[in-house]
Structures are given as C-alpha cells and as structure tokens.
Write an enzyme that holds these catalytic residues in place. Structure first.
Site, PDB file in Angstrom:
ATOM      1  N   GLU A  43      -0.670  -6.990   6.146  1.00 23.36           N
ATOM      2  CA  GLU A  43      -1.136  -5.542   5.688  1.00 23.36           C
ATOM      3  C   GLU A  43      -2.542  -5.107   6.036  1.00 23.36           C
ATOM      4  OE1 GLU A  43      -0.756  -4.651   1.455  1.00 23.36           O
ATOM      5  OE2 GLU A  43      -1.003  -2.694   1.751  1.00 23.36           O
ATOM      6  N   ARG A 268       1.422 -20.900  -0.072  1.00 19.65           N
ATOM      7  CA  ARG A 268       0.186 -20.714   0.632  1.00 19.65           C
ATOM      8  C   ARG A 268      -1.042 -21.547   0.471  1.00 19.65           C
ATOM      9  NH1 ARG A 268      -2.168 -15.693  -1.049  1.00 19.65           N
ATOM     10  NH2 ARG A 268      -0.210 -14.790  -0.887  1.00 19.65           N
ATOM     11  N   LYS A 278      -7.288 -10.817  -0.854  1.00 18.63           N
ATOM     12  CA  LYS A 278      -8.160  -9.941  -0.217  1.00 18.63           C
ATOM     13  C   LYS A 278      -8.728  -8.961  -1.010  1.00 18.63           C
ATOM     14  CE  LYS A 278      -4.628  -8.769   2.530  1.00 18.63           C
ATOM     15  NZ  LYS A 278      -3.795  -8.266   3.763  1.00 18.63           N
TER      16      LYS A 278
END
Ligand code: ATP
Ligand code: MG
Length: 570
Positions: A43, A268, A278
């Site tokens: 994104e 992850r 982020k």
C-alpha cells in the site's frame, strides 16, 4: 527453469520452505498449467522497510526460481493515506534490492470499475446490500468471539432498492460514512470477518491516481482478491494476520465466479530493538524524532541504503531467516552479521582517525614525505594496493594511547613501542599537555629499519595502530549509529505511554573533527569502506566537495558470532 528442484530432480535432497513446497507441488501436478505468478502488493502509504524486503524476496524469488512472473502492484484503495511520493520510493527501493517486474506495474485503483461491476453482480445475486448503520453501529452489531452478531435492519432490502442506493452512493449523493455496501453472509459465523463484512464505504476524498472519479472505495478484503484474480496470480502470499481473512477471500471470489488464486500466509519479520509498522515509522518522521524516512537508524530500505548496506546483504539476510508459519523475533545482530559479511568481502580498507591525537616523530626529517604501500582488501587480491603518505606529523586515535596503561592495554604508552600499520615501529618518548592537563600531543621516535611494518631483527610489538598523515589528511564528519530503541521490544510500555519513550537517547553520535586518508578525496556518495580497526562506513549523500560525511554502517564486532558461540557451548 532456474530452480534446483526442477533442474536436478533431487527433490529429497533439497529442503524447500513450506511455500516453495506448495509452489513446487502445484508445478508438478500442473494445477496452474505450469504457471507461477506472484505479486508484491504494497500500500503506498509509507516507505518500505526490512519486513517488506522479506516479502519482496519471497515473491520475486519464487517467481525467478520457478521461471514465473512477479508483479509489482500498488494496493491503493485508501486515498486518505496514500501519496505519489510513496509510490516513487517503493519503485526505487524494489529496484535497488535487485528485482524487476518488466512491464507488470499495476495499481489496484485501475480495477475500481471492474470491482464495481462485481459488486453489482453480487447485489443482483442477493448477496450484498446497502446498510445505513454508522461505523460504530456496524461494530456493535458484529458481536464478539463469544457473542453472535445481530442482523442489520437493512439486510433484507430488495435487490432493486439496493441497486438504486448503491448507484446513488457512487453518484455522490450521500455524505461520508452514512452508508456502506455489505456482503450478506452470516451474522453468527464463528469467524468475525464473515459477519456481513463491509465491501464499500463512502469517502469524498481525492485519490492520488483516480482523483475525484470515485467517492466510494472498496475495503481491503473486497479489493485484494480481485486484484489477484484480475492479474491471474497463482499464489497470493501474505502475512499471518490475513489467515482468518482467507475464508472471505475465497467467498468473494467464488460468489462472483472469478478466477481464484490460492492465498498462503507466512510469518512476518520482527526485529528486536526495531519498530516495523509504517504507522509508527511515519510518527517518528512526522515528530522529527529521526531525520526522515531515510535516516540511517530507520529500518526502512532507504535508511539501510543510506547507512551503507548493500542490496546483496539484505537479500542474503532474507535467505538466512527463511520463511515459516510462526511469529518470532529475529535478533538485529543477525542482520548486522549479514551486512558485515558482505562488506568484509567487498569494501576497500582505508585509514581514518575519528578522535585524533597528534603524534610527532622527532627523528623523522621535517620536510620528508614517503608513500607507503597499503593493501586495499585482504579478502580480495584483485582490489590491489594503494599509496598512503607518511610524514613527521601524524594522527592516531586518542584511545590508542594511555599515559598509565592498565595491565591488558597493549597499545601506545610512554616508553612503549607499537607498529603503525604499513609504516614503522614507533616508541613514545614524551607526552605534552595543556594547562588543563589534557594531552595535546605525543612525541615519538621511529625505527627506519622497520619500514613496511616489520623489524629485521625479528622483535615483536603487541599492537598495530591505524593512523593518518597530518599534512595530507582530509577533514571529515563521522556519524556513529546505535540501535534506535533502547528496549528490546520497543512496544513494551507502561499504561498509556507511547512507544517513543523507548527511543535510545544515544542512537546517534556525531564526530566533527575526524581525519581520513587522502585517497578518500574522490569518494562518491554511498561508496562503502572499511575504516581499519573501526568498522564499515559509507559516504553520506549530503557530503559536499568541502565537507565529507560518513555514516557508520556497522562496527567490526560480530555480536552474532558471539551469540552463536555461547549457544554452542551451553
Ligand atoms: P505495516 O504493518 O508495516 O504497515 P503493511 O502490511 O500494512 O505493513 P503493506 O504495504 O500492506 O504493509 O505490505 C505489503 C506486503 O508486505 C504485504 O504482503 C505484507 O504482508 C508484507 N509485509 C509487511 N510487513 C511485513 C513484515 N514485517 N514481514 C514480512 N512481510 C511484511
Ligand atoms: Mg497492509
């Protein structure tokens, strides 16, 4: 086919990770007609970090190994947080890591019309409805893990009414948040994601690509499967938190009868002393707690680049950590170990003095200069040698001298002889101090017979020091970095504290009075060096002709090797 598994046919000898095993099995069974198509779907709401690198190397790596393709696709369905700046940085960073997508650069927003048509199809099939509950009400109605949800009062609207209202939502007739389009699944489903999930919300926001064309935006769950489907992805690889979204991924694709990729989840990457979200990285940037997304202390790809890491070392790190199904935290020492291993092989050695102490060689002629041979890289004979100038006045590292050395200090001290690397043996004969008692310079003598660094009579010294010629040295600024966070888990805070309380106050030390050897005069931005005995350093892009700035990438001390040794012992 580049995959060893394919070319060698020695499947039992090669341990594939569980995702590559699935891909290999599908490849063999012909499930996807021998195709392998992956994608990396960021994104564009921030810069990429080392966690993304794991996903990038996995997706692009699998495509390369199986002779398939990997798309770069921007999952840009949330106009409020997305920007062109992020798109540009992501393109730059994936390229820098060494991957390429040919002409397969895609944007989720390019599929908005197709997704809209699928939504209409779903309404017509009686499987979606327009709901007038507010976001808070939707949440309340959803129930909990232990309590079933409640059906929306608008759930049983007629197909005609739904079509009309959805059309008017799209036409911009309703304010933000006033209505949503929801899938009609099951409000008592044990998986909360299946309790009539929202597909579209109203948002009068300007999108970085579609501008004001749309005022309804698809949710991640509605959009992502179609993005994969439209691109004919075979294996849609994502992180574990999407595991319980998979039933919905499957439901949406099946409900409209679209091409249906397989979603596979992996753990992850988490690193200790590091935050990887982020949102938190953006907060550090916005509050000025770091100098920007590319601050060398950041775990971002651009931060690591500026700090002096090579793309090879990051790719190698991703290979070493592997891929699995269980969340864990990797020691940042392992990342540094991988960076160091690569720099050891590739970087030129030079001499630099970070905290200079003047040394005057009393018996060396005042007007004499010599050029001594120095080895550029002992790990790489092809790197050759260079000349370093030597003269009567030099700089050594302040902490390489002690006036009253303790027992285990073998470096320079009054009356003691040491070697200057590539040069001569010197002996300290006098210490000069200022009025405050601080040492300002040392007087030494040298032994001309030891030129090159060896004594013909075979006598030994216990230390070899790096140095630079005072007359020839170039001034430089050197920035020393340490972990950005002082706590192993930066998210561990008390009560309502913010994670920023765990920032390491000593994460940056700036040394402005450094002296480096003259060969560095033409060093280029981002060029990497080993400063002998000190560590690996990289030229900061903010350096100018008049001012050289270096970032310390890593020290020479391999904490990871130490950890491994102690684990072997216990
Ligand atoms: P963040 O949590 O940092 O905001 P994100 O998941 O929202 O990350 P995306 O831009 O959606 O960021 O991520 C793109 C891809 O990278 C996704 O497939 C995501 O699963 C993967 N990814 C993100 N963070 C990690 C991580 N720490 N380790 C491995 N893969 C990651
Ligand atoms: Mg995400």
């Amino acid at each position: 086919m580049k995959n060893e598994f394919m070319t060698q046919g020695k499947e039992e000898n090669i341990k594939l990770d569980f995702i590559r095993q699935i891909v290999a099995d599908d490849f063999k069974s012909g499930k996807w007609g021998g195709r392998v198509a992956t994608r990396f779907p960021p994104e564009p709401n921030g810069y990429l970090h080392i966690g993304h690198a794991k996903s990038i190397c996995l997706n692009f790596g699998i495509a390369e190994e199986f002779g398939g393709t990997c798309n770069l696709r921007f999952d840009d369905t949330n106009p409020e947080k997305e920007e062109q700046e992020y798109v540009d940085s992501i393109i730059e960073d994936v390229h820098w890591l060494g991957w390429d997508w040919d002409d397969r650069l895609y944007f989720g927003s390019d599929y908005f019309e197709q997704m809209y048509q699928y939504a209409i199809q779903l309404i017509k099939a009686g499987k979606a409805y327009v709901c007038d509950l507010t976001a808070d009400e939707v949440r309340d109605y959803r129930g909990t893990l232990t309590k079933p949800g409640k059906e929306s009062p608008h759930r049983n609207r007629s197909i005609e009414e739904n079509l009309e209202l959805f059309e008017r939502m799209k036409a911009g007739e309703f304010p933000d948040g006033s209505r949503t389009l929801r899938a009609k699944i099951d409000m008592t489903h044990p998986n909360l994601n299946m309790r009539d999930p929202v597909m579209y919300r109203i948002l009068h926001a300007t999108h970085h690509r579609t501008a004001d064309l749309w005022c309804i935006y698809p949710t991640y769950d509605w959009a992502h499967g179609f993005e994969d489907s439209i691109e004919k992805i075979t294996h849609s690889i994502c992180t574990l938190e999407f595991e319980n979204h998979r039933p919905l991924y499957d439901w949406f694709l099946d409900a409209v009868g679209a091409y249906h990729p397989q979603q596979i989840e992996f753990a992850r990457l988490n690193l200790n002393y590091t935050v990887m979200s982020k949102r938190k990285l953006l907060q550090l940037v916005q509050q000025g707690l770091v100098k920007g997304w590319d601050d060398p202390r950041m775990p971002t790809i651009c931060g690591l680049r500026r700090r002096g890491c090579s793309p090879e070392s990051i790719r190698n790190f991703c290979k070493v950590i592997g891929v699995n199904k269980f969340n864990s935290t990797i020691d940042i020492a392992l990342l540094e170990h991988c960076i160091r291993e690569d720099l050891n092989k590739t970087s030129q050695r030079v001499m630099a003095v970070l905290r200079p102490l003047k040394v005057i060689i009393d018996n060396y002629p005042e007007d004499k200069n010599e050029e001594l041979d120095a080895i550029n890289n002992p790990e790489d004979a092809s790197a050759g040698t260079r000349k370093v100038p030597f003269c009567r006045e030099l700089y050594i590292e302040r902490d390489d001298f002690m006036e009253e050395p303790p027992k285990k200090f073998y470096r320079l001290a009054p009356g003691r002889e040491v070697r200057l690397r590539y040069a001569y043996f010197i002996t300290c004969i006098n210490v000069v101090k200022n009025a405050d008692g601080e040492i300002v310079e040392l007087h030494c003598t040298y032994d001309p017979a030891t030129r090159g660094g060896d004594a013909p009579d075979g006598r030994k010294v216990k230390a070899t020091l790096h140095w630079v010629s005072a007359k020839h040295a170039i001034d430089a600024e050197v920035r020393l970095y340490n972990n950005l966070f002082a706590k192993e888990n930066p998210d561990e805070v008390e009560n309502d504290q913010d994670f920023t309380v765990n920032l390491n106050p000593n994460s940056l030390e700036v040394l402005t009075d450094c002296k480096v050897e003259p060969s560095l005069k033409n060093a280029k931005p981002l060029q990497r060096f080993q400063f002998e005995r000190l560590g690996y350093f990289c030229v900061d892009p903010d350096s100018t002709d008049g001012k050289l700035i270096f970032n310390r990438t890593v020290t020479l001390k391999d904490e990871w090797a130490k950890i491994q040794q102690s684990q072997q012992k216990s």
